[in-house]
Each structure stands twice: as C-alpha cells, then as structure tokens.
Design a protein around this motif. Structure first.
Motif, short mmCIF file in Angstrom:
data_model
loop_
_atom_site.label_atom_id
_atom_site.label_comp_id
_atom_site.label_asym_id
_atom_site.label_seq_id
_atom_site.Cartn_x
_atom_site.Cartn_y
_atom_site.Cartn_z
N ILE A 56 -28.46 96.47 57.44
CA ILE A 56 -29.27 97.28 58.35
C ILE A 56 -30.39 96.43 58.97
CG2 ILE A 56 -30.86 99.24 58.48
CD1 ILE A 56 -29.12 100.61 56.37
N ALA A 57 -30.99 95.56 58.15
CA ALA A 57 -32.01 94.67 58.69
C ALA A 57 -31.42 93.78 59.79
CB ALA A 57 -32.59 93.81 57.56
N GLY A 58 -30.20 93.30 59.58
CA GLY A 58 -29.55 92.50 60.61
C GLY A 58 -29.29 93.30 61.87
N MET A 59 -28.99 94.58 61.73
CA MET A 59 -28.72 95.42 62.90
C MET A 59 -29.95 95.62 63.78
SD MET A 59 -26.30 98.42 61.27
CE MET A 59 -26.33 99.37 62.80
N TYR A 60 -31.11 95.80 63.15
CA TYR A 60 -32.27 96.26 63.92
C TYR A 60 -33.43 95.27 63.97
CZ TYR A 60 -29.86 100.74 63.50
OH TYR A 60 -28.93 101.74 63.55
N ALA A 61 -33.69 94.55 62.90
CA ALA A 61 -34.94 93.80 62.79
C ALA A 61 -35.08 92.71 63.85
CB ALA A 61 -35.07 93.20 61.39
N LEU A 62 -33.98 92.08 64.23
CA LEU A 62 -34.05 90.96 65.19
C LEU A 62 -33.64 91.37 66.60
CD1 LEU A 62 -32.63 88.00 63.06
CD2 LEU A 62 -34.99 88.78 63.32
N SER A 63 -33.49 92.65 66.85
CA SER A 63 -33.04 93.09 68.17
C SER A 63 -33.96 92.62 69.31
CB SER A 63 -32.87 94.61 68.20
OG SER A 63 -34.04 95.27 67.77
N PRO A 64 -35.31 92.55 69.13
CA PRO A 64 -36.12 92.04 70.24
C PRO A 64 -35.77 90.60 70.63
CG PRO A 64 -37.51 93.25 68.71
CD PRO A 64 -36.16 93.10 68.06
N ILE A 65 -35.36 89.81 69.66
CA ILE A 65 -34.95 88.43 69.98
C ILE A 65 -33.73 88.44 70.90
CG2 ILE A 65 -34.05 86.28 69.01
CD1 ILE A 65 -35.74 86.77 66.55
N PHE A 66 -32.77 89.28 70.58
CA PHE A 66 -31.57 89.36 71.42
C PHE A 66 -31.90 89.97 72.78
CE2 PHE A 66 -29.57 89.67 67.07
CZ PHE A 66 -29.09 88.39 67.07
N GLY A 67 -32.87 90.89 72.81
CA GLY A 67 -33.30 91.44 74.09
C GLY A 67 -33.90 90.38 74.99
N CYS A 68 -34.78 89.56 74.42
CA CYS A 68 -35.38 88.47 75.20
C CYS A 68 -34.34 87.46 75.65
CB CYS A 68 -36.47 87.78 74.38
SG CYS A 68 -37.93 88.80 74.08
N LEU A 69 -33.39 87.15 74.79
CA LEU A 69 -32.31 86.22 75.16
C LEU A 69 -31.47 86.79 76.30
CD1 LEU A 69 -31.03 84.89 71.70
CD2 LEU A 69 -32.23 83.59 73.48
N ALA A 70 -31.19 88.10 76.22
CA ALA A 70 -30.39 88.72 77.28
C ALA A 70 -31.11 88.68 78.62
CB ALA A 70 -30.06 90.17 76.90
N ASP A 71 -32.44 88.80 78.60
CA ASP A 71 -33.21 88.71 79.84
C ASP A 71 -33.24 87.29 80.39
OD1 ASP A 71 -33.90 91.41 80.11
OD2 ASP A 71 -35.61 91.19 78.74
N LYS A 72 -33.30 86.31 79.53
CA LYS A 72 -33.43 84.91 79.96
C LYS A 72 -32.08 84.25 80.24
CE LYS A 72 -37.83 84.09 77.59
NZ LYS A 72 -38.59 83.97 78.85
N ALA A 73 -31.12 84.47 79.35
CA ALA A 73 -29.83 83.79 79.48
C ALA A 73 -28.77 84.64 80.17
CB ALA A 73 -29.32 83.37 78.09
N GLY A 74 -28.99 85.94 80.24
CA GLY A 74 -28.00 86.83 80.84
C GLY A 74 -27.33 87.72 79.82
N ARG A 75 -26.79 88.82 80.31
CA ARG A 75 -26.16 89.80 79.41
C ARG A 75 -24.86 89.27 78.79
NH1 ARG A 75 -31.04 91.30 80.75
NH2 ARG A 75 -31.24 93.09 82.15
N LEU A 76 -24.01 88.69 79.61
CA LEU A 76 -22.71 88.25 79.13
C LEU A 76 -22.80 87.18 78.05
CD1 LEU A 76 -20.54 88.20 82.38
CD2 LEU A 76 -20.77 90.01 80.68
N PRO A 77 -23.66 86.15 78.20
CA PRO A 77 -23.77 85.17 77.12
C PRO A 77 -24.20 85.78 75.80
CG PRO A 77 -24.73 84.28 79.13
CD PRO A 77 -24.43 85.72 79.40
N VAL A 78 -25.10 86.76 75.84
CA VAL A 78 -25.56 87.37 74.59
C VAL A 78 -24.47 88.25 73.99
CG1 VAL A 78 -27.28 88.89 73.54
CG2 VAL A 78 -27.97 87.22 75.26
N VAL A 79 -23.68 88.92 74.84
CA VAL A 79 -22.53 89.65 74.32
C VAL A 79 -21.59 88.69 73.59
CG1 VAL A 79 -20.44 90.93 74.95
CG2 VAL A 79 -22.62 91.55 75.97
#
Length: 316
Positions: A173-196
């Motif tokens: 559960i920690a893996g599901m939610y705790a680091l989500s802001p990091i993936f959000g920032c990556l999606a904004d900087k690198a793009g949606r498809l690379p993060v997918v």
C-alpha cells in the motif's frame, strides 16, 4: 444471520462511497496548469496514504470506543469510518466552492464555441487518446489486483504469520500511494507515456519476481512493493491523460467511465486470480498476468506514433 443482507448492503454502499471519493483526484486537474496537472492529481492520490496507514491501526481504539457506545464486538472501528465520511462530506461542501469544474468552464475562450457534452461511451469510440488512457489505467489496476489479492492466501499457505502478511500488504500500500507525487512530477516533466512505461516496467519486474521466486517471503515482499509502485506510476500518468484527453465539458463523462472500467477490471482480475492460483499456482499467476502488461506496452508504443491533440483554448 437475519441481518447479513443488511451487512452486504452496507458494504456495497461503502464501496460506492469509496468509488466516488476516488473521483476526487480528478477535481485537482480542473484548474491545474498543464505543466503541473499530473503532480496536482498525484497529491490527492498521495493523501490516501494517511487513511491507508491509519485505518488498520484503529482496530484496537475502535473496540474501546465501541465498548463505550455499546456496539457489538468487532464493530467499533466503524465509528471512526462514520466520522471520517462525515468529515470528508464537510470538506467537499465547504472546500469545493466554487466548483473547480464549473470555474474551469467559465475560463474557456468564449470566442471558441464548445461542442455539446458527449457520453463516455461515445468518447471512447471516437477519441483514441481517451481510449488508450482508460485502457492503460484499467489494465494496470487489473494486474495489481490479480496478484495482490492472492498474495495473502499464498503467504498463509506457506506458513507466514498474520503479522508477516499484514506487513507485506502495508508495504504494498505504501508503494501504491506514498511516492505518487514523484511519479506526478515525472509525468509533468518527462511526459505521460514514458511514466506509463516506467510503471509497466515495474509491474513486469514484480510479476517476474513472483513467478521465479514465489517460495521466498522476501522476494514476494519485494514483488508487492514493485507492484504498488508500478500501479502508482501507471495510474497517476494515465489518469492525467484521461483528464486532458477531452474538452472540459466532457471530463465528467470520461472520468466516470474510466473509474468504472478501472474497478470492473480489478473485480474481474481478482475473481479470475483465485481459479488461476488453484490451477497453476502463484508463479503461474505471475507469468499469466504479464499478458496484461504486454497489452499496455504494445498499445503505448502504437499510441506514441499518434500526434497529440491540441489543448483546449482558455481565457487568461
């Protein structure tokens, strides 16, 4: 036994409430700037960590409160659930004024005539970007649920204590939610498809570990953490794509059908995981679930070749 149907009704309503609450992540995108949309959405997803961590630890205090209130055994924790739901309703009533979606619609470029709102099914048929985003979220969720739901059964069958099972699921559960802001920032900087794709890589690593090292509790724990991280990256980036794949007036319809598809896929994945586990074991379940990851990866590669749809004009 006479109140068992009432219990089922209560659980169904609780699930419906959770589904509605899940839609709150999209409210963060309505007034977000394009460069921070995924990050803003991910912060709402991250907030789930608080409830996910606190919830299981409220069983003991709940029993004490239940005894004071004269509630039956094992039901005291529901008092905290009632308080939390009332608190959430109060936040919605007071914090979402003006409604972010209505505010965003009022900021549209009035010189551009907006088309009439469409149904979610029509959007899926006519909009390849929305169709891909909904599918990526749904299939990633199905992959996660299929393996996660059978992990406690697998661990118990191999002699793990309830403490070990609970600790493993907590890390997941920690893996599901705790680091989500990091993936959000990556999606904004690198793009949606690379993060997918990053999410699919972590899901694939999780399933591979589950397939080749199912007898190791440490390996299963690592697998569950990667499973949560892969889900987080895929759902955060995919949800951001869902929100920005259509005009503002179409967002509620596509967001609703996205969550419907997501939860339906999870339900099917969880239901099929049991028979698969019984037939081919935990390792076989991990290997078979890789087919879902393969579908998302291939679809992502095909979708990357399509030109991006232009953003909707907005008045400054």
């Amino acid at each position: 036994m006479s109140v068992f149907p009432l219990l089922l009704l209560g659980l169904m309503l609780l699930g419906a409430g959770s589904a509605v609450n899940l839609q709150a992540r999209f409210a963060a995108t309505d007034l977000a700037r394009p460069g921070t949309r995924a990050r803003d959405l991910s912060i709402v997803v991250w907030s789930t960590t608080i409830g996910a961590v606190l919830g299981p630890n409220l069983f003991g205090p709940g029993e004490a409160v239940g005894a004071v209130l004269g509630l039956p055994p094992l039901t005291g924790a529901f008092a905290f659930s009632v308080a939390a739901q009332l608190g959430a309703a109060l936040v919605y009533l007071t914090g979402l004024r003006p409604d972010p979606l209505l505010a965003a619609m009022s900021m549209r470029d009035l010189s551009v005539k907006a088309p009439r709102p469409r149904s979610g099914s029509l959007i899926l048929r006519s909009n390849p970007r929305a169709r891909y985003a909904v599918a990526a979220v749904a299939l990633s969720h199905a992959t996660m649920v299929a393996l996660m739901s059978m992990t406690p059964v697998h661990l118990r069958e191999h002699g793990a204590s309830l403490v070990i099972v609970g600790f493993t699921i907590s890390l997941h559960i920690a893996g599901m939610y705790a680091l989500s802001p990091i993936f959000g920032c990556l999606a904004d900087k690198a793009g949606r498809l690379p993060v997918v794709l990053v999410g699919q890589a972590m899901l694939l690593a999780s399933l591979l570990i589950a397939g080749v090292a199912a007898d190791s509790r440490t390996a299963v724990t690592i697998s569950l953490v990667l499973l949560g991280l892969g889900w987080s990256a895929s759902v955060v980036a995919g949800s951001a794509m869902v929100a920005e794949s259509v005009h503002i007036q179409d967002r509620p319809a596509i967001q609703g059908i996205s969550d419907l598809s997501m939860n339906a896929a999870g339900a099917v994945g969880g239901a099929l995981a049991g028979p698969v586990l019984a037939s081919v074991g935990y390792s076989g379940l991990g290997f078979l679930a890789m087919t879902l990851v393969a579908v998302v990866v291939i679809w992502t590669a095909l979708h990357a070749r399509r030109p991006s749809a232009p953003a909707q004009p907005v008045r400054s």
